[in-house]
Design a protein around this motif. Structure first.
Motif, mmCIF file in Angstrom:
data_model
loop_
_atom_site.group_PDB
_atom_site.id
_atom_site.type_symbol
_atom_site.label_atom_id
_atom_site.label_comp_id
_atom_site.label_asym_id
_atom_site.label_seq_id
_atom_site.Cartn_x
_atom_site.Cartn_y
_atom_site.Cartn_z
ATOM 1 N N ALA A 106 -26.053 11.585 -18.786
ATOM 2 C CA ALA A 106 -24.673 11.418 -18.522
ATOM 3 C C ALA A 106 -24.506 10.529 -17.435
ATOM 4 O O ALA A 106 -25.377 10.420 -16.417
ATOM 5 C CB ALA A 106 -23.972 12.831 -18.177
ATOM 6 N N HIS A 107 -23.421 9.771 -17.498
ATOM 7 C CA HIS A 107 -23.215 8.812 -16.345
ATOM 8 C C HIS A 107 -23.851 7.400 -16.227
ATOM 9 O O HIS A 107 -23.589 6.344 -16.684
ATOM 10 C CB HIS A 107 -23.175 9.453 -14.877
ATOM 11 C CG HIS A 107 -22.044 10.671 -14.922
ATOM 12 N ND1 HIS A 107 -20.791 10.568 -15.414
ATOM 13 C CD2 HIS A 107 -22.147 12.083 -14.894
ATOM 14 C CE1 HIS A 107 -20.160 11.706 -15.259
ATOM 15 N NE2 HIS A 107 -21.194 12.602 -15.013
ATOM 16 N N CYS A 108 -25.090 7.510 -15.757
ATOM 17 C CA CYS A 108 -25.503 6.136 -15.442
ATOM 18 C C CYS A 108 -24.793 5.103 -15.038
ATOM 19 O O CYS A 108 -24.856 3.908 -15.317
ATOM 20 C CB CYS A 108 -26.504 5.700 -16.871
ATOM 21 S SG CYS A 108 -27.918 6.886 -17.470
ATOM 22 N N VAL B 124 -16.035 12.923 -22.417
ATOM 23 C CA VAL B 124 -15.021 13.276 -21.316
ATOM 24 C C VAL B 124 -15.431 14.067 -20.090
ATOM 25 O O VAL B 124 -14.619 13.788 -18.987
ATOM 26 C CB VAL B 124 -13.734 14.190 -22.154
ATOM 27 C CG1 VAL B 124 -13.129 13.435 -23.188
ATOM 28 C CG2 VAL B 124 -14.168 15.446 -22.280
ATOM 29 N N ASP B 125 -16.673 14.416 -19.893
ATOM 30 C CA ASP B 125 -17.204 15.076 -18.745
ATOM 31 C C ASP B 125 -16.125 16.556 -18.560
ATOM 32 O O ASP B 125 -15.029 16.736 -19.374
ATOM 33 C CB ASP B 125 -16.963 14.503 -17.449
ATOM 34 C CG ASP B 125 -18.220 14.907 -16.482
ATOM 35 O OD1 ASP B 125 -18.541 15.767 -16.794
ATOM 36 O OD2 ASP B 125 -18.357 14.182 -15.442
ATOM 37 N N GLY B 126 -16.396 17.343 -17.607
ATOM 38 C CA GLY B 126 -15.896 18.486 -17.318
ATOM 39 C C GLY B 126 -14.325 18.461 -17.142
ATOM 40 O O GLY B 126 -13.877 17.398 -16.486
ATOM 41 N N THR C 218 -19.878 13.423 -26.054
ATOM 42 C CA THR C 218 -21.367 13.618 -25.729
ATOM 43 C C THR C 218 -21.584 14.344 -24.445
ATOM 44 O O THR C 218 -22.753 14.482 -24.209
ATOM 45 C CB THR C 218 -21.996 12.488 -26.051
ATOM 46 O OG1 THR C 218 -21.485 11.430 -24.999
ATOM 47 C CG2 THR C 218 -21.986 11.935 -27.209
ATOM 48 N N HIS C 219 -20.336 14.777 -23.768
ATOM 49 C CA HIS C 219 -20.716 15.165 -22.387
ATOM 50 C C HIS C 219 -19.292 16.085 -22.005
ATOM 51 O O HIS C 219 -18.302 15.479 -21.890
ATOM 52 C CB HIS C 219 -21.110 14.224 -21.411
ATOM 53 C CG HIS C 219 -21.237 14.687 -20.006
ATOM 54 N ND1 HIS C 219 -22.509 15.729 -19.948
ATOM 55 C CD2 HIS C 219 -20.783 14.920 -18.874
ATOM 56 C CE1 HIS C 219 -22.664 16.089 -18.761
ATOM 57 N NE2 HIS C 219 -21.728 15.761 -17.928
ATOM 58 N N HIS C 220 -19.584 17.274 -21.786
ATOM 59 C CA HIS C 220 -18.427 18.142 -21.191
ATOM 60 C C HIS C 220 -19.022 19.340 -20.396
ATOM 61 O O HIS C 220 -20.095 19.520 -20.524
ATOM 62 C CB HIS C 220 -17.690 18.706 -22.470
ATOM 63 C CG HIS C 220 -16.316 18.775 -22.237
ATOM 64 N ND1 HIS C 220 -15.766 19.518 -21.297
ATOM 65 C CD2 HIS C 220 -14.988 18.714 -22.850
ATOM 66 C CE1 HIS C 220 -14.509 19.705 -21.157
ATOM 67 N NE2 HIS C 220 -14.177 19.089 -22.355
ATOM 68 N N HIS C 221 -18.079 19.968 -19.780
ATOM 69 C CA HIS C 221 -18.389 21.372 -19.086
ATOM 70 C C HIS C 221 -17.399 22.216 -19.371
ATOM 71 O O HIS C 221 -16.275 22.129 -18.778
ATOM 72 C CB HIS C 221 -18.700 21.401 -17.593
ATOM 73 C CG HIS C 221 -19.644 20.139 -17.223
ATOM 74 N ND1 HIS C 221 -20.982 20.436 -17.368
ATOM 75 C CD2 HIS C 221 -19.502 18.948 -16.643
ATOM 76 C CE1 HIS C 221 -21.544 19.219 -16.962
ATOM 77 N NE2 HIS C 221 -20.712 18.453 -16.438
ATOM 78 N N LEU C 222 -17.182 22.773 -20.574
ATOM 79 C CA LEU C 222 -16.004 23.554 -21.088
ATOM 80 C C LEU C 222 -15.456 24.588 -20.328
ATOM 81 O O LEU C 222 -14.222 24.724 -20.315
ATOM 82 C CB LEU C 222 -16.366 23.986 -22.407
ATOM 83 C CG LEU C 222 -16.908 22.945 -23.717
ATOM 84 C CD1 LEU C 222 -17.286 23.814 -24.867
ATOM 85 C CD2 LEU C 222 -15.515 22.135 -23.997
ATOM 86 N N THR D 20 -29.170 15.538 -19.275
ATOM 87 C CA THR D 20 -29.001 15.764 -17.860
ATOM 88 C C THR D 20 -28.073 14.747 -17.244
ATOM 89 O O THR D 20 -27.617 13.813 -18.145
ATOM 90 C CB THR D 20 -30.453 15.808 -17.146
ATOM 91 O OG1 THR D 20 -30.100 16.519 -15.702
ATOM 92 C CG2 THR D 20 -30.909 14.656 -16.942
ATOM 93 N N HIS D 21 -27.531 14.975 -16.142
ATOM 94 C CA HIS D 21 -26.949 13.961 -15.298
ATOM 95 C C HIS D 21 -27.761 13.148 -14.717
ATOM 96 O O HIS D 21 -28.926 13.571 -14.159
ATOM 97 C CB HIS D 21 -26.065 14.677 -14.171
ATOM 98 C CG HIS D 21 -24.878 15.742 -14.618
ATOM 99 N ND1 HIS D 21 -25.019 16.941 -14.698
ATOM 100 C CD2 HIS D 21 -23.792 15.481 -15.079
ATOM 101 C CE1 HIS D 21 -23.961 17.553 -15.228
ATOM 102 N NE2 HIS D 21 -23.093 16.569 -15.374
ATOM 103 N N ALA D 22 -27.632 11.727 -14.704
ATOM 104 C CA ALA D 22 -28.424 10.753 -13.929
ATOM 105 C C ALA D 22 -27.764 9.758 -13.525
ATOM 106 O O ALA D 22 -26.870 9.253 -14.078
ATOM 107 C CB ALA D 22 -29.520 10.277 -14.923
#
Ligand SMILES: [Zn+2]
Length: 479
Positions: A297-299, A348-350, A92-96, A260-262
């Motif tokens: 993303a994150h929290c 997994v994030d970027g 649910t979160h990546h920066h390919l 978004t990132h938060a």
């Protein structure tokens, strides 16, 4: 399938691609299935799965299914007796694009703001071709881990370049990945008090116009769609409150999700307090950025009140444990979020802050991270499996993903039971084997009924060529 070049990609083309699946009926027999039924994982042994085109139509004991199919001769059969099958994992979160700066020496030990400040100077040189290749590498890695749907938060469109969301969509299309491409944005550069350099941000009207173009051109609301477009301003320190609000209004008009990132770092919290007089979740609430159509993303840095507000508003959280550890951002209170009823998925994030795109390994890491300091019972193998499957599907609003059951998309990952890394554990408890052991590659992966990984190799691209091409470009342009 023909090679699609920038400018030719269209929703019609993507639909044709989604329709280019096997039309035969497929029968996976004598296999072991691990899937959630309601909210709990179950293990089903000696079972069969029937796929009709891109949908699962039958799951049951192989003896029963064989009897029902006795008169059919048009069925393609696959012996699953040496496999454990799970629903395709959901990232649910990546920066390919970030595989271009994976492992970059000067930021290996940096925290988020220093890490970003250095990386922007590399990312300003992105192009359509480099983003597409980097995304192909990241997607290939995800597929080989058993991931079948990914979100991509693509937020950097440097000035005077040909980078567009198509760069990512073409990559997904070339490998058979189901994708939520998040048209990201940054509008507040350094001269206006933001973090990114001015040549990496865009004018707000230009951003909104391209968000509309991306949604109109590519978003497919069909329950089985291969492509959805979410809208995703990058972070409080690169976006104005006006753009946040306008993006939310537009997304709700079009019925697309917001991302978004938060609350990722304490630096971000300090920035929000100084600039907006509020902590990140209160700031988002003020901008009308909480709700069941939002995933954050994150929290990592949440108060008890923040957690209650996320639960009350049904806002989702994309948990990225490896990135939080890699950047020293902190440990999010995932067990508490789950207890309070917050929707949680896994990311997994970027590739520049993880730096591995293995979703099963990420689920294991999520569980182990909570056990440091929290005790061994604080997060179970079932919790980890849930967030990697049904949790992700809920976050992305996908009612037909995340389970192996009739009516669900034919997205599945199969792992070999004769893999030495699983030996012993898989005979005890297949769920525990996948969550506790070090799992390498999935052996066979289906997306939308199509085999995209076979015998541990990508079927649609040459992975060695992708890796060598990326190495060459990184050595030349991104060190
Ligand atoms: Zn991120």
């Amino acid at each position: 399938m023909g090679h699609l070049v920038c400018g030719e990609l269209s929703l019609a083309a993507l639909r044709r691609y989604a329709g280019g699946i096997m039309t035969t009926t497929q029968h996976i027999f004598d296999t072991t299935i691990v899937t959630c039924v309601d909210n709990d994982p179950v293990v089903l042994k000696n079972h069969s799965i029937i796929l009709e085109a891109n949908v699962i139509t039958r799951v049951g004991p192989t003896n029963d299914v064989e009897r029902e199919l006795a008169s059919r001769s048009d069925i393609e059969r696959f012996d699953g007796s040496h496999h454990v099958v799970i629903p395709g994992l959901i990232n649910t979160h990546h920066h390919l694009y970030q595989s271009l700066t994976r492992g970059l020496a000067c930021v290996q030990n940096a925290e988020l703001f220093d890490w970003l400040t250095e990386l922007y100077t590399r990312w300003r040189n992105l192009s359509h071709d480099t983003v597409k290749l980097a995304a192909q590498v990241s997607i290939g890695e995800l597929l080989l881990s058993g991931c079948t749907t990914t979100s991509d938060h693509f937020y950097i469109f440097p000035q005077n370049t040909d980078v567009r969301v198509e760069s990512v969509l073409e990559a997904a299309n070339s490998l058979g990945m189901r994708i939520h491409v998040c048209r990201g944005s940054m509008s507040v550069g350094q001269s206006n008090g933001g973090l990114p350099p001015d040549d990496c941000v865009q004018d707000e009207q230009e951003i909104l116009a391209d968000c509309a173009r991306a949604v109109d051109s590519f978003h497919d609301a069909d329950p089985m769609s291969m492509v959805r477009v979410d809208l995703a301003p990058c972070s409080p320190f690169s976006i104005s409150p006006e753009l946040l609000r306008e993006t939310a209004v537009f997304a709700r008009e079009r019925g697309v999700l917001l991302h978004t990132h938060a609350a990722e770092t304490l630096d971000e919290e300090r920035y929000c307090l100084e600039r907006f007089g509020k902590r990140p979740i209160d700031y988002l609430a003020e901008c009308d950025w909480l709700g069941d159509d939002v995933y954050l993303a994150h929290c990592v840095h949440l108060s008890n009140d923040d957690i209650k507000l996320l639960a009350k508003t049904k806002t989702g959280v994309a948990h990225c444990p490896c990135s939080n550890m890699r950047l020293g951002s902190g440990v999010p209170a995932i067990p508490q979020l789950l207890r309070e009823g917050v929707r949680v998925g896994l990311g997994v994030d970027g590739s520049s802050s993880n730096d591995g795109g293995h979703v099963l390994a990420e689920a294991r890491q999520a569980m182990l991270l909570q056990r440091v300091g929290g005790g061994a019972a604080v997060m179970t193998t079932a919790d980890a499996f849930r967030i990697a499957t049904i949790g992700g599907a809920q976050l992305l609003g996908r009612k037909t993903l995340g389970r192996i059951a009739p009516g669900f998309a034919a997205d599945m990952a199969m792992y070999r039971t004769d893999d030495i890394a699983l030996a012993g554990a898989v005979a005890q408890d297949p769920l525990a084997a996948l969550m506790l052991c070090h799992v390498g590659r999935a052996d066979r992966v289906y997306v939308n009924g199509q085999v995209v990984v076979n015998e541990g190799r990508l079927t649609m691209q040459d992975e060695r060529k992708l890796a060598l091409d990326l190495n060459q470009i990184v050595a030349k342009q991104f060190r």
